[in-house]
Design a protein around this motif. Structure first.
Motif, PDB file in Angstrom:
ATOM      1  N   SER A 155       0.827  -1.199   0.000  1.00  0.00           N
ATOM      2  CA  SER A 155       0.000   0.000   0.000  1.00  0.00           C
ATOM      3  C   SER A 155       0.865   1.254   0.000  1.00  0.00           C
ATOM      4  CB  SER A 155      -0.920  -0.009   1.235  1.00  0.00           C
ATOM      5  OG  SER A 155      -1.551   1.233   1.426  1.00  0.00           O
ATOM      6  N   ASP A 156       0.187   2.376  -0.222  1.00  0.00           N
ATOM      7  CA  ASP A 156       0.849   3.672  -0.124  1.00  0.00           C
ATOM      8  C   ASP A 156       1.120   4.072   1.322  1.00  0.00           C
ATOM      9  OD1 ASP A 156       0.946   3.956  -2.809  1.00  0.00           O
ATOM     10  OD2 ASP A 156      -0.643   5.445  -2.982  1.00  0.00           O
ATOM     11  N   ASP A 157       0.681   3.287   2.276  1.00  0.00           N
ATOM     12  CA  ASP A 157       1.007   3.574   3.673  1.00  0.00           C
ATOM     13  C   ASP A 157       2.380   3.017   4.060  1.00  0.00           C
ATOM     14  OD1 ASP A 157       0.593   0.858   3.825  1.00  0.00           O
ATOM     15  OD2 ASP A 157      -1.121   0.955   5.178  1.00  0.00           O
ATOM     16  N   THR A 158       3.166   2.577   3.062  1.00  0.00           N
ATOM     17  CA  THR A 158       4.553   2.088   3.198  1.00  0.00           C
ATOM     18  C   THR A 158       4.646   0.746   3.898  1.00  0.00           C
ATOM     19  OG1 THR A 158       5.122   3.125   5.323  1.00  0.00           O
ATOM     20  CG2 THR A 158       5.313   4.500   3.353  1.00  0.00           C
ATOM     21  N   THR A 159       3.555  -0.018   4.007  1.00  0.00           N
ATOM     22  CA  THR A 159       3.596  -1.317   4.677  1.00  0.00           C
ATOM     23  C   THR A 159       3.194  -2.427   3.720  1.00  0.00           C
ATOM     24  OG1 THR A 159       1.297  -1.216   5.455  1.00  0.00           O
ATOM     25  CG2 THR A 159       3.005  -0.231   6.860  1.00  0.00           C
ATOM     26  N   ILE A 160       3.570  -3.645   4.105  1.00  0.00           N
ATOM     27  CA  ILE A 160       3.148  -4.867   3.414  1.00  0.00           C
ATOM     28  C   ILE A 160       2.416  -5.725   4.433  1.00  0.00           C
ATOM     29  CG2 ILE A 160       3.886  -6.917   2.142  1.00  0.00           C
ATOM     30  CD1 ILE A 160       6.420  -4.251   2.430  1.00  0.00           C
TER      31      ILE A 160
END
Length: 638
Positions: free
Chosen positions: A123-128
Motif C-alpha cells: 500500500s501507499d502507507d509504506t507497509t506490506i
C-alpha cells in the motif's frame, strides 16, 4: 496450404468443433497445428460473461481497481482497490465471497499469492500485509521498513524471500520464515532511481526492472543473498547516461564488469531498443512470460502523445555484446624506459598551476597559502610516470608547500580531479529527482496521484538529439562554486578527462597534440543488444495512468487495456507460441489484434489478469467495476 485450406483446418480443430471430439474418441492422434487451432478458437471467442460493481452489490465504494491476482489454482480472485480495501471473489460463480474494507490506511496497490492460502498486499502507507485466506479478520503480519509508497510485490520460490519495491527506487527482500521481536528479517538489496516495476522470472533466476528513463534492467543468474554486495554503488541511470552521451564517466565505468558475459551471478544487462517512432520515456507496466522467455512492457513516449506495448527477449545470450567505437578516454601504451636524471638542470622551472580540489575540513586564514589544497600537474612527467589505465590518468604531485604532509593522506585526499566531475554528474541527477518529489509532497496527495499517477521524474536521461552541451555544462556551473568552476574550465586542457560534454569530437585546435594521442588509444563504452521482438501502438486515452497488461497462462496471448475496454493481441493470426514464431523473426514485427471488447466499462481500464488454470480473463477500471470474459460460441450474454 492455401488460405481456404488453412481456415478449414482451423474450423475442424477448434474447441467448438464436434469433428475434433470425434477424432479424439476414435483414437486418432492430434495433427500438427491442432493446438494453435484450439487456442485460437478459445481466445478469439472470449466474450464478457458477468460483471460486479459496488453499486450493483450495494457495497461500500471501492474506488479504482489497481491490481487483480488469481490464486495458483485459479479458484480465488483478489482485487486491490483504491479506497484501502481488498475484495475476494469466486471466479467460477463471479460472486464476491469476502471484503476487507480497511486492509490498509491508504490505497492498496498490489496483491501477490505466496501459495494456495497465503497472499501479500502492499500500500501507499509504506507497509506490506500478509493474509491467510482462512482467516481474513486480521493480518498474519504487517511488514514495516519501507520509507515510501510500496508499489510492487514478488515472491522468490527458490529463496523463499518476498521482494518488494517502493516509489523512490529501493528494493527490499523479506524472510517471511524468520521472526524477531520487532519485525521480520529484511534487507535493502538495490536502489534504482526512477524505478517503476520490479519482476522476477518464474524460476527466480532473473530480475527485470523498468524505469522512468525508458530503460529495462535485467539481472541474470540472480542471487538475492549476494545482490546487495555485488551491486553496491551501481547506478543504472548514471551508466545509461554514459551510453547515451558517448562521454566517459569514470565513476560509471568502474562497474563495467557487471555486464561481462562471463560473470556467473548477478550479471547486468540493459534493454533500450524500441520501435521506430517510439522514444520511450516512462516504462510504466511490466510482466514476465509464464516460462520466462520474454518481458512485456508498456511505455509512454517523450512527447506524451503515444503509448506502446513491446515484447523483449530476456533470455541469456551467448553473443558478444557490441561496443561503440567512439573515443572516450585514453589508455596509454607502456611508458618508455626512463633515462637517469642529470645531476644539475639549467632549465628554468616550469610555472605551476594551482587548482582547487574538494573542500577541506580546515579553513585557511586569509593571506596564507593553503598547505594541502594546491597541487601541480607536470604534463611531461605525467606522460612518463602515469599508469597504463585507470579512472584518473593525471599524475598529481604534492607542491613544495605541503609542509611534510604524509603521502597516504595526500593520496586519499586526491583520488583524481575527475572525481569532482563524476560527482557533478551524479549530483545533477539526484538533485533533480529530489526537487520533483519535494514539489509533489508540497502539493498534497490528490485522487489522481493516488490512482497510480505516473511521476515524470527527470532522471537526466534524454535521447541523444535532446542533449545539449550548453545545458549539461550549465549543470556543472550550478553545482560547482563559481571560482572553482572557472579555474577548472581554464585548465581543462591539462586534464586527460575533460569536463562532461556531449559535443562532437574535439578539434585539434582545442586540444593540440592530444588528438594524435587519442587516435592511438581508445576506450570503448559498452552498448546494448537489440532485444525487441514484437510491438504495437496503443491508445493514449487516460494519460498518466498505469495500465497493467498480462500474459495468458500459456503465453500465446496478451491482454492490453484499451480505453474503456480491452483487446487481445497475439504474435500471429494463428495465436502460436513464442517458440514457434521467434525463429522467423529477423526484425521486430507488430503484434496482431485477434479480439476486442470496447465500451464495457464506464471508466478507464487499468488492470487485467488471465486465470492460470481456466480460459478466463478479468479486467478492472477506475470506477471499481470488474468484468469476467470467457470463451463462448454463441451471442454475447453481457
Amino acid at each position: 496450404m492455401t488460405n481456404a485450406e488453412s481456415m478449414k483446418f482451423l474450423a475442424k480443430n477448434s474447441a467448438f468443433s464436434p469433428y475434433r471430439l470425434m477424432r479424439r474418441e476414435t483414437g486418432f492422434g492430434t495433427p500438427i497445428g491442432a493446438g494453435d487451432a484450439m487456442a485460437r478458437s478459445l481466445y478469439c471467442g472470449m466474450k464478457p460473461i458477468a460483471s460486479w460493481d459496488c453499486e450493483q452489490a450495494n457495497a461500500v465504494p471501492t474506488g479504482g481497481v489497481f491490481n487483480l491476482e488469481f490464486s495458483p489454482e485459479g479458484t480465488l480472485l483478489v482485487a486491490a482497490c483504491e479506497k484501502k480495501s481488498i475484495q475476494i471473489f469466486d471466479p467460477l460463480t463471479h460472486k464476491r465471497i469476502h471484503s476487507v474494507n480497511s486492509a490498509h490506511s491508504d490505497c492498496v496497490n498490489c496483491v501477490k499469492f505466496l501459495d494456495g492460502r497465503m497472499f501479500a498486499t502492499c500500500s501507499d502507507d509504506t507497509t506490506i500485509a500478509l493474509w491467510d485466506i482462512r482467516n481474513m479478520k486480521k493480518t498474519i503480519r504487517s511488514l514495516c521498513g519501507h520509507t515510501s509508497w510500496v508499489k510492487n510485490i514478488e515472491f522468490s520460490f527458490k529463496d523463499k524471500l518476498l521482494v518488494t519495491s517502493e516509489l523512490n527506487g529501493s528494493i527490499y527482500t523479506w524472510d517471511i520464515n524468520s521472526y524477531t521481536e520487532c519485525n521480520l528479517v529484511y534487507q535493502r538489496v538495490f536502489h534504482a532511481s526512477g524505478l517503476m516495476r520490479c519482476r522476477l522470472s518464474p524460476d527466480a533466476r532473473q530480475m527485470v526492472m523498468c524505469t522512468t528513463g525508458g530503460l529495462l534492467v535485467i539481472i541474470h543468474n540472480l542471487n538475492l543473498s549476494t545482490l546487495a554486495q555485488d551491486l553496491h554503488g551501481f547506478k543504472p541511470n548514471l551508466y545509461r547516461l554514459m551510453q547515451t552521451s558517448h562521454q566517459l564517466i569514470p565513476i560509471a565505468a568502474l562497474y563495467d564488469h557487471l555486464f561481462d558475459d562471463k560473470r556467473e551471478e548477478n550479471r547486468i544487462e540493459f534493454v533500450s531498443d524500441f520501435p521506430d517512432g517510439n522514444d520511450a520515456k516512462v516504462v510504466s507496466s511490466l510482466q514476465i512470460h509464464p516460462l520466462g522467455w520474454s518481458a512485456l512492457s508498456r511505455n509512454i513516449s517523450h512527447d506524451d502523445r503515444s503509448e506502446w506495448s513491446c515484447i523483449h527477449d530476456i533470455q541469456a545470450s551467448t553473443e558478444t555484446p557490441d561496443k561503440s567505437t567512439r573515443d572516450c578516454t585514453r589508455v596509454r601504451p607502456p611508458p618508455p624506459p626512463r633515462r637517469p636524471p642529470p645531476r644539475r638542470s639549467l632549465r628554468r622551472p616550469r610555472p605551476r598551476l594551482a587548482r582547487p580540489l574538494r573542500p577541506q575540513n580546515s579553513v585557511t586564514p586569509a593571506g596564507e597559502a593553503p598547505s594541502s589544497s594546491i597541487r601541480r600537474i607536470d604534463r611531461d612527467s605525467d606522460r612518463e610516470d602515469e599508469p597504463e589505465a585507470g579512472p584518473s590518468t593525471s599524475r598529481i604531485e604534492p607542491s613544495s608547500h605541503s609542509n611534510g604532509s604524509s603521502s597516504s593522506a595526500t593520496s586519499s585526499r586526491l583520488d583524481g580531479l575527475s572525481s569532482i566531475q563524476n560527482d557533478v554528474w551524479e549530483a545533477s541527477i539526484t538533485i533533480k529527482q529530489h526537487r520533483v518529489l519535494q514539489e509533489l509532497y508540497s502539493r498534497g496527495v490528490g485522487r489522481n496521484f493516488n490512482m497510480q499517477r505516473i511521476m515524470g521524474i527527470n532522471t537526466g536521461i534524454s535521447p541523444p538529439s535532446a542533449l545539449r552541451p550548453r545545458a549539461l555544462r550549465g549543470a556543472v556551473a550550478r553545482l560547482l562554486p563559481h571560482a572553482q568552476h572557472a579555474q577548472l574550465a581554464s585548465h581543462a586542457e591539462l586534464s586527460p578527462v575533460s569536463l562532461p560534454s556531449t559535443s562532437r569530437d574535439p578539434s585539434p585546435a582545442d586540444h593540440g597534440d592530444s588528438c594524435d594521442e587519442d587516435r592511438e588509444t581508445r576506450h570503448y563504452i559498452r552498448q546494448n543488444r537489440d532485444r525487441l521482438l514484437y510491438y504495437i501502438e496503443e491508445t493514449n486515452e487516460g494519460k498518466g495512468f498505469i495500465k497493467e497488461l498480462c500474459y495468458s497462462a500459456d503465453g500465446r496471448l496478451v491482454c492490453s487495456p484499451f480505453g474503456r475496454g480491452m483487446r487481445l493481441l497475439a504474435l500471429n493470426e494463428n495465436c502460436s507460441e513464442l517458440s514457434q514464431c521467434v525463429q522467423y523473426v529477423k526484425t521486430p514485427k507488430p503484434m496482431v489484434d485477434v479480439g476486442q471488447s470496447l465500451g464495457i466499462h464506464q471508466d478507464l481500464v487499468v488492470s487485467s489478469k488471465f486465470n492460470p488454470r481456466y480460459h478466463m480473463l478479468v479486467t478492472g477500471c477506475l470506477e471499481g467495476k470488474i468484468v469476467w470474459y470467457e470463451p463462448y460460441s454463441g451471442e454475447s450474454l453481457y
